[in-house]
Design a protein around this motif. Structure first.
Motif, mmCIF file in Angstrom:
data_model
loop_
_atom_site.group_PDB
_atom_site.id
_atom_site.type_symbol
_atom_site.label_atom_id
_atom_site.label_comp_id
_atom_site.label_asym_id
_atom_site.label_seq_id
_atom_site.Cartn_x
_atom_site.Cartn_y
_atom_site.Cartn_z
ATOM 1 N N TYR A 1 -5.710 8.567 5.726
ATOM 2 C CA TYR A 1 -5.556 8.420 7.174
ATOM 3 C C TYR A 1 -4.488 9.338 7.759
ATOM 4 C CZ TYR A 1 -8.258 4.027 7.192
ATOM 5 O OH TYR A 1 -9.250 3.082 7.092
ATOM 6 N N TRP B 1 -17.953 3.107 8.704
ATOM 7 C CA TRP B 1 -17.316 2.555 9.902
ATOM 8 C C TRP B 1 -17.743 3.389 11.106
ATOM 9 C CZ3 TRP B 1 -11.551 0.760 8.765
ATOM 10 C CH2 TRP B 1 -11.558 -0.085 7.645
ATOM 11 N N HIS C 1 2.131 -9.380 5.652
ATOM 12 C CA HIS C 1 0.979 -8.471 5.690
ATOM 13 C C HIS C 1 0.085 -8.799 4.494
ATOM 14 C CE1 HIS C 1 -0.643 -4.463 7.250
ATOM 15 N NE2 HIS C 1 -1.449 -4.792 6.268
ATOM 16 N N TYR D 1 -10.687 -0.201 14.629
ATOM 17 C CA TYR D 1 -11.227 0.953 13.912
ATOM 18 C C TYR D 1 -12.646 1.290 14.336
ATOM 19 C CZ TYR D 1 -7.260 0.549 10.772
ATOM 20 O OH TYR D 1 -5.981 0.508 10.266
ATOM 21 N N TRP E 1 -2.580 4.099 12.182
ATOM 22 C CA TRP E 1 -2.689 3.777 10.749
ATOM 23 C C TRP E 1 -3.254 4.985 10.041
ATOM 24 C CZ3 TRP E 1 -1.034 -0.158 7.770
ATOM 25 C CH2 TRP E 1 -1.439 -0.119 6.422
ATOM 26 N N ASN F 1 -0.354 -10.352 9.731
ATOM 27 C CA ASN F 1 -1.298 -9.244 9.896
ATOM 28 C C ASN F 1 -2.742 -9.742 9.786
ATOM 29 O OD1 ASN F 1 -1.804 -6.228 9.926
ATOM 30 N ND2 ASN F 1 -2.921 -6.781 8.066
ATOM 31 N N GLU F 2 -3.604 -9.262 10.675
ATOM 32 C CA GLU F 2 -5.050 -9.536 10.629
ATOM 33 C C GLU F 2 -5.362 -10.963 10.174
ATOM 34 O OE1 GLU F 2 -7.187 -6.328 8.656
ATOM 35 O OE2 GLU F 2 -7.014 -5.119 10.463
ATOM 36 N N MET G 1 -1.155 -10.272 14.666
ATOM 37 C CA MET G 1 -2.035 -9.104 14.663
ATOM 38 C C MET G 1 -3.435 -9.510 14.255
ATOM 39 S SD MET G 1 -3.515 -6.568 12.910
ATOM 40 C CE MET G 1 -3.364 -4.969 12.222
ATOM 41 N N LYS H 1 -9.482 7.715 0.472
ATOM 42 C CA LYS H 1 -9.705 7.343 1.873
ATOM 43 C C LYS H 1 -8.371 7.534 2.587
ATOM 44 C CE LYS H 1 -11.704 3.726 4.763
ATOM 45 N NZ LYS H 1 -11.955 2.294 4.930
ATOM 46 N N SER I 1 -5.733 2.595 0.081
ATOM 47 C CA SER I 1 -6.603 1.820 0.969
ATOM 48 C C SER I 1 -6.541 0.331 0.612
ATOM 49 C CB SER I 1 -8.045 2.324 0.837
ATOM 50 O OG SER I 1 -8.959 1.319 1.220
ATOM 51 N N LEU I 2 -6.460 -0.486 1.621
ATOM 52 C CA LEU I 2 -6.460 -1.939 1.383
ATOM 53 C C LEU I 2 -7.821 -2.393 0.859
ATOM 54 C CD1 LEU I 2 -5.246 -4.882 1.951
ATOM 55 C CD2 LEU I 2 -6.592 -4.764 4.029
ATOM 56 N N GLY I 3 -8.870 -1.950 1.531
ATOM 57 C CA GLY I 3 -10.205 -2.458 1.239
ATOM 58 C C GLY I 3 -10.718 -2.023 -0.118
ATOM 59 N N THR I 4 -10.505 -0.741 -0.467
ATOM 60 C CA THR I 4 -11.111 -0.231 -1.704
ATOM 61 C C THR I 4 -10.079 0.127 -2.769
ATOM 62 O OG1 THR I 4 -11.066 2.068 -0.980
ATOM 63 C CG2 THR I 4 -13.004 0.776 -0.360
ATOM 64 N N GLU J 1 -2.806 -0.640 14.935
ATOM 65 C CA GLU J 1 -3.527 0.100 13.897
ATOM 66 C C GLU J 1 -4.760 0.721 14.521
ATOM 67 O OE1 GLU J 1 -4.609 -1.678 10.126
ATOM 68 O OE2 GLU J 1 -2.701 -2.745 10.017
ATOM 69 N N PHE K 1 -11.361 -7.972 0.292
ATOM 70 C CA PHE K 1 -10.726 -8.547 1.471
ATOM 71 C C PHE K 1 -11.642 -9.465 2.290
ATOM 72 C CE2 PHE K 1 -7.177 -8.482 4.143
ATOM 73 C CZ PHE K 1 -7.493 -8.164 5.445
ATOM 74 N N GLN L 1 0.822 -1.202 0.000
ATOM 75 C CA GLN L 1 0.000 0.000 0.000
ATOM 76 C C GLN L 1 0.863 1.263 0.000
ATOM 77 O OE1 GLN L 1 -2.240 -2.046 3.449
ATOM 78 N NE2 GLN L 1 -3.649 -0.437 2.798
HETATM 79 C C1 BGP Z 1 -6.397 -3.141 8.009
HETATM 80 C C2 BGP Z 1 -5.115 -3.460 7.298
HETATM 81 C C3 BGP Z 1 -4.384 -2.303 6.743
HETATM 82 C C4 BGP Z 1 -5.226 -1.085 6.423
HETATM 83 C C5 BGP Z 1 -6.371 -0.813 7.348
HETATM 84 C C6 BGP Z 1 -7.388 0.215 6.896
HETATM 85 O O1 BGP Z 1 -7.333 -4.101 7.643
HETATM 86 O O2 BGP Z 1 -4.220 -4.181 8.099
HETATM 87 O O3 BGP Z 1 -3.566 -2.794 5.719
HETATM 88 O O4 BGP Z 1 -5.367 -0.768 5.137
HETATM 89 O O5 BGP Z 1 -7.060 -1.981 7.687
HETATM 90 O O6 BGP Z 1 -8.262 -0.341 5.957
HETATM 91 P P1 BGP Z 1 -8.603 0.370 4.600
HETATM 92 O O7 BGP Z 1 -7.305 0.617 3.942
HETATM 93 O O8 BGP Z 1 -9.472 -0.559 3.865
HETATM 94 O O9 BGP Z 1 -9.295 1.627 4.989
#
Ligand code: BGP
Length: 487
Positions: free
Chosen positions: A447, A356, A155, A327, A430, A200-201, A251, A445, A437-440, A382, A62, A17
């Protein structure tokens, strides 16, 4: 009210990212390199070539990915934008980036190592020296600025070849490749890094991009997870042997979950849904599967393919600390349709434009819940607010909304530590510099405390500019949180 001087204050990023440079320094292709951009209503996709040569796509979202069709391989399509390829070009700007973080007084930086920079396919006998040198250089910069590294080993991605050749984490071969990769990292960076995160996650990843598996069904997934558990435990054991004094966490995506009502059925439902997350933490923190694992797997029709010796591996690799992302929170009732982090929206809370919820007390609740359960130190690795940031006429982002979000969440951490007595090693926000953004896959978006001039399609100068929150956070760190109680 102030946190102890030993508290670690910092920021967190992930390589695909943030870095870009996807073909630089001998880096191999990673499973994330085939993910398109997207937005809230258009999930990201993997672009594919089917066995007959035609092109196709599979949703790589994701939390809700699709299977990769039999015989299909990921491919890059001309004219399609792939955010990981350039990301925000940290690969070429790491000195400026780290110096900006140090300028806020941060004393820790969490970053992930890109596996395919170190082993471009994952199968090589010897690592790629140029890849190793890139992270040497990052560590040099951190040392220069007196910042502690916190390294994420995995990750949500792996070398493409391991996905194509072995079906990623569904194969035990990937455990061997991961441990070979870990041994190289521990040997090269072990003297310079005390804190490590194995995955990660791990409770939220599923499917091709994150796990390298072509199928997303529960049977494939929970067996892949079992392999990741073994890999993590193996890494912890190896790390302790090679780096005495090192500390290991994994994580978890730990949105808090509340029962939607006080109806006993809803409260019990919350317990069961929560166990879907605790399944991961319990096994890795305690070194054995929890008592409810059998019924959880049974409900999902999963048979685990364990082998003699697996129990001993899990037992020998218990985590030293519990790290997590936080989050938001959600509510759950017997009527809720859930995905991994999901739940319904709490009507008492505000939500971000990405839906969120904003719930600082949930973070204090979670810190208490986790420590009560494990009695191991915690690390908030995060937390942050994804928002649309528009620079004003002078080019500065006046992000008071971010300041408010962080103030409330940091107060919650301080109350957990100072009032409730919870040991917490630190807080890495984070993500301190805007990234993809990871999700989109969006840039909008954002931070960061630091704005990056780039749009959703990768256009822009990539110039870094401090937002209003930069100096605010600098003051928070300088006073170990004390200033949060004067505002
Ligand atoms: C977590 C991930 C990160 C990060 C964050 C925010 O799931 O570990 O990689 O991106 O969320 O999410 P997003 O980027 O979708 O807003």
């Amino acid at each position: 009210m102030q946190l102890p001087a030993t508290f670690l204050w910092g920021g967190a990023t992930a390589d695909f990212q943030f870095e870009g440079g996807y073909q630089d320094g001998g880096r191999g292709l990673s499973t994330h390199d085939f993910e398109t951009d997207g937005n809230v209503s258009q999930p990201r996709r993997n672009t594919l070539r089917l066995a007959d040569g035609s092109c196709a796509e599979a949703r790589s979202h994701f939390f809700n990915p699709e299977n990769i069709p039999e015989g299909a391989v990921p491919c890059l399509v001309d004219g399609q934008y792939y955010p990981s390829h350039k990301a925000v070009d940290h690969y070429h700007r790491y000195k400026e980036d780290i110096s900006l973080l140090a300028g806020m007084g941060m004393n820790v930086y969490r970053f992930s190592i890109c596996w395919s920079r170190i082993f471009p396919t994952g199968d090589e006998e010897t690592p790629n020296e140029d890849g190793l040198k890139f992270y040497d250089a990052i560590l040099d910069e951190l040392e220069k600025h007196h910042m502690e590294p916190l390294i994420t080993i995995h990750h949500d991605e792996l070398p493409l070849h391991l996905a194509l050749q072995y079906d990623g984490w569904s194969s035990r071969t990937t455990i061997d490749r991961y441990l070979k990769y870990c041994a190289v990292l521990f040997d090269r960076y072990g003297k310079r890094c005390k804190y490590w995160i194995t995955f990660n996650e791990i409770n939220a990843v599923r499917g091709f991009a994150a796990c390298g598996t072509h199928r997303c069904d529960d049977q494939t997934h929970y067996n892949a997870v079992h392999n990741m558990f073994l890999a993590s435990a193996g890494a912890v054991k190896l790390g302790h042997e090679m780096m005495p004094g090192s500390m290991f966490g994994a994580m978890y995506a730990m949105s808090e979950l509340y029962p939607a009502t006080c109806k006993p059925e809803d409260v019990f439902c919350r317990l069961q849904k929560r166990r879907e997350t605790y399944y991961f933490v319990d096994t890795m923190a305690r070194g054995y599967y929890p008592s409810y694992a059998a019924s959880l797997l049974d409900r999902r029709g999963v048979t685990l393919h364990t082998q003699p010796g697996d129990d001993a591996i899990l037992a020998a690799g218990q985590l030293d600390f519990i790290s997590f992302s936080y989050y938001r929170s959600n509510i759950v009732s017997t009527k809720t349709k859930m995905n991994v982090l999901g739940g319904d929206q709490n009507p008492y809370l505000e939500v971000t434009p990405w839906g969120w919820t904003i719930d600082p007390l949930g973070l204090r609740f979670l810190l208490n819940e986790l420590y009560d359960r494990y009695q191991k130190p915690l690390f908030v690795v995060e937390n942050g607010l994804g928002a649309v940031d528009d620079p004003d006429e002078s080019g500065v982002v006046q992000d008071d909304y971010r300041i408010n979000y962080l103030r409330d969440h940091l107060r919650a951490v301080m109350e957990a530590v100072l009032t409730d007595g919870i040991p917490c090693l630190g807080y890495t926000m984070w993500a301190p510099i805007d990234l993809v953004s990871l999700g989109t896959g969006e840039m909008k978006k954002r931070y960061g405390f630091i704005y990056v001039d780039m749009d959703d399609k990768g256009n822009g100068t990539l110039e870094r500019r401090k937002k209003k929150s930069y100096d605010w956070m600098k003051n928070v760190i300088a006073t170990n949180g004390g200033v949060l109680w004067e505002e």
